[in-house]
Design an enzyme around this catalytic site. Structure first.
Site, PDB file in Angstrom:
ATOM      1  N   HIS A 251      16.976 -68.641   1.812  1.00 19.51           N
ATOM      2  CA  HIS A 251      16.010 -67.262   1.835  1.00 19.51           C
ATOM      3  C   HIS A 251      16.776 -66.160   1.259  1.00 19.51           C
ATOM      4  O   HIS A 251      16.531 -64.921   1.341  1.00 19.51           O
ATOM      5  CB  HIS A 251      15.425 -66.882   3.337  1.00 19.51           C
ATOM      6  CG  HIS A 251      14.835 -68.166   3.854  1.00 19.51           C
ATOM      7  ND1 HIS A 251      13.682 -68.747   3.500  1.00 19.51           N
ATOM      8  CD2 HIS A 251      15.288 -68.620   5.002  1.00 19.51           C
ATOM      9  CE1 HIS A 251      13.383 -69.469   4.344  1.00 19.51           C
ATOM     10  NE2 HIS A 251      14.361 -69.374   5.192  1.00 19.51           N
TER      11      HIS A 251
ATOM     12  N   PRO B  83      13.471 -53.352  11.349  1.00 18.93           N
ATOM     13  CA  PRO B  83      14.654 -52.344  11.861  1.00 18.93           C
ATOM     14  C   PRO B  83      13.810 -50.768  11.702  1.00 18.93           C
ATOM     15  O   PRO B  83      13.498 -50.508  10.786  1.00 18.93           O
ATOM     16  CB  PRO B  83      15.537 -52.779  10.829  1.00 18.93           C
ATOM     17  CG  PRO B  83      15.381 -54.110  10.386  1.00 18.93           C
ATOM     18  CD  PRO B  83      13.791 -53.964  10.443  1.00 18.93           C
ATOM     19  N   GLU B  84      14.286 -50.100  12.863  1.00 14.64           N
ATOM     20  CA  GLU B  84      13.965 -48.693  12.749  1.00 14.64           C
ATOM     21  C   GLU B  84      15.161 -47.737  12.496  1.00 14.64           C
ATOM     22  O   GLU B  84      16.276 -48.401  12.126  1.00 14.64           O
ATOM     23  CB  GLU B  84      13.511 -48.258  14.112  1.00 14.64           C
ATOM     24  CG  GLU B  84      12.133 -49.180  14.445  1.00 14.64           C
ATOM     25  CD  GLU B  84      11.525 -48.713  15.709  1.00 14.64           C
ATOM     26  OE1 GLU B  84      11.446 -47.618  16.036  1.00 14.64           O
ATOM     27  OE2 GLU B  84      10.804 -49.916  16.217  1.00 14.64           O
TER      28      GLU B  84
ATOM     29  N   ARG C 118      10.807 -63.372   5.366  1.00 15.66           N
ATOM     30  CA  ARG C 118       9.282 -63.298   5.168  1.00 15.66           C
ATOM     31  C   ARG C 118       9.089 -62.762   3.653  1.00 15.66           C
ATOM     32  O   ARG C 118       7.978 -62.517   3.364  1.00 15.66           O
ATOM     33  CB  ARG C 118       8.912 -62.447   6.333  1.00 15.66           C
ATOM     34  CG  ARG C 118       9.040 -62.858   7.781  1.00 15.66           C
ATOM     35  CD  ARG C 118       8.119 -62.049   8.666  1.00 15.66           C
ATOM     36  NE  ARG C 118       8.381 -62.479  10.249  1.00 15.66           N
ATOM     37  CZ  ARG C 118       7.567 -62.121  10.930  1.00 15.66           C
ATOM     38  NH1 ARG C 118       6.448 -61.262  10.833  1.00 15.66           N
ATOM     39  NH2 ARG C 118       7.723 -62.722  12.140  1.00 15.66           N
TER      40      ARG C 118
END
Length: 274
Positions: free
Chosen positions: A93, A2-3, A112
């Site tokens: 997760h 995400p930016e 991740r």
């Protein structure tokens, strides 16, 4: 990853769900996410009893403001926050859970496990890594054509590498760098020092415009990004080059090409960009 537009959208949608809530407990299932203090028990203990007073964004980081401390969170590739009832089962997760006194929870999921969390006293947060290392916000007066020109002339790097550098300008990543360079008509691989003053001004203008438009449209859902409510962004429908290799340029019809610049997959129009 995400930016700025995606993180800002997460901030806006998450804020009303957590502000005013008091932390009763912190459960940590993957300690490597915790970067400061390194001891997960100390990390949890210092936040218990504090109330969420606000939520800010700095570059790609979320900054949770508590009574005394600030929690600095970077989502990296797959990090995601959600608010749920303590009675609901945890999703796979889920690595950190902030339990509130009202029976709700702020849950951090990260497939991740690349995300990071730092806790500092509020008055120290901006002076300590990672926030201390960031350049100006692109939508602030601190980011000007003069600032961009000063950094460009001093580097031997490509213009794309310069714009990806978070110490130069905070919040830009692969998507919005490619889009800004297309709009400005500049090839990503050009040496930053070769840009004229007019090109610098145009690039600055398009960077600000691109980020501003993306924020208004809730960011870009190119792969897995969704906001706190699970909603996708819509700016991906307005992309000129990113992810469009082989498709005709929306301006001239030339097929969009993809190469590697600064170690990143890079999209551009060989006709519109020079």
């Amino acid at each position: 990853m995400p930016e700025l537009p995606e993180v800002e959208t997460i901030r806006r949608t998450l804020l009303p769900l957590i502000v005013g809530k008091t932390i009763e407990d912190v459960r940590i299932f993957w300690p490597n996410i915790i970067r400061h203090p390194r001891d997960p028990e100390e990390f949890a203990a210092r936040m218990i009893g504090q109330t969420v007073r606000g939520l800010e964004r700095r570059g790609k980081f979320l900054k949770f403001l508590l009574d005394r401390d600030a929690l600095i969170s970077h989502l990296r590739m797959e990090g995601r926050y959600a608010v749920a009832s303590a009675l609901e089962p945890l999703e796979p997760h889920t690595h950190v859970v902030f339990c509130f006194t009202d029976g709700s929870e702020l849950r951090y999921r990260d497939v991740r496990k690349f995300g990071t969390m730092h806790v500092y006293a509020k008055e120290e947060a901006d002076r300590r890594p990672p926030l201390a290392e960031l350049g100006p916000e692109p939508l602030s007066p601190a980011f000007s054509p003069a600032v961009l020109a000063e950094r460009a002339v001093k580097t031997k790097r490509s213009v794309k590498a310069l714009l990806l550098d978070q110490t130069v300008v905070a919040g830009f990543g692969n998507i919005y760098v490619d889009e800004s360079l297309f709009r400005a008509g500049i090839l990503p691989g050009r040496p930053a020092a070769s840009l004229s003053s007019k090109e610098i001004e145009r690039l600055h203008e398009e960077m600000v415009a691109t980020i501003g438009e993306a924020v208004m449209k809730g960011g870009s859902t190119v792969r897995t990004y969704v906001n706190t409510q699970g909603e996708a962004g819509t700016f991906q429908h307005h992309l000129y080059v990113y992810g469009r290799q082989g498709n005709p340029c929306k301006r001239c019809g030339t097929p969009i090409e993809k190469t590697v610049v600064a170690g990143r997959g890079t999209h551009y129009c060989p006709c519109c960009q020079r």
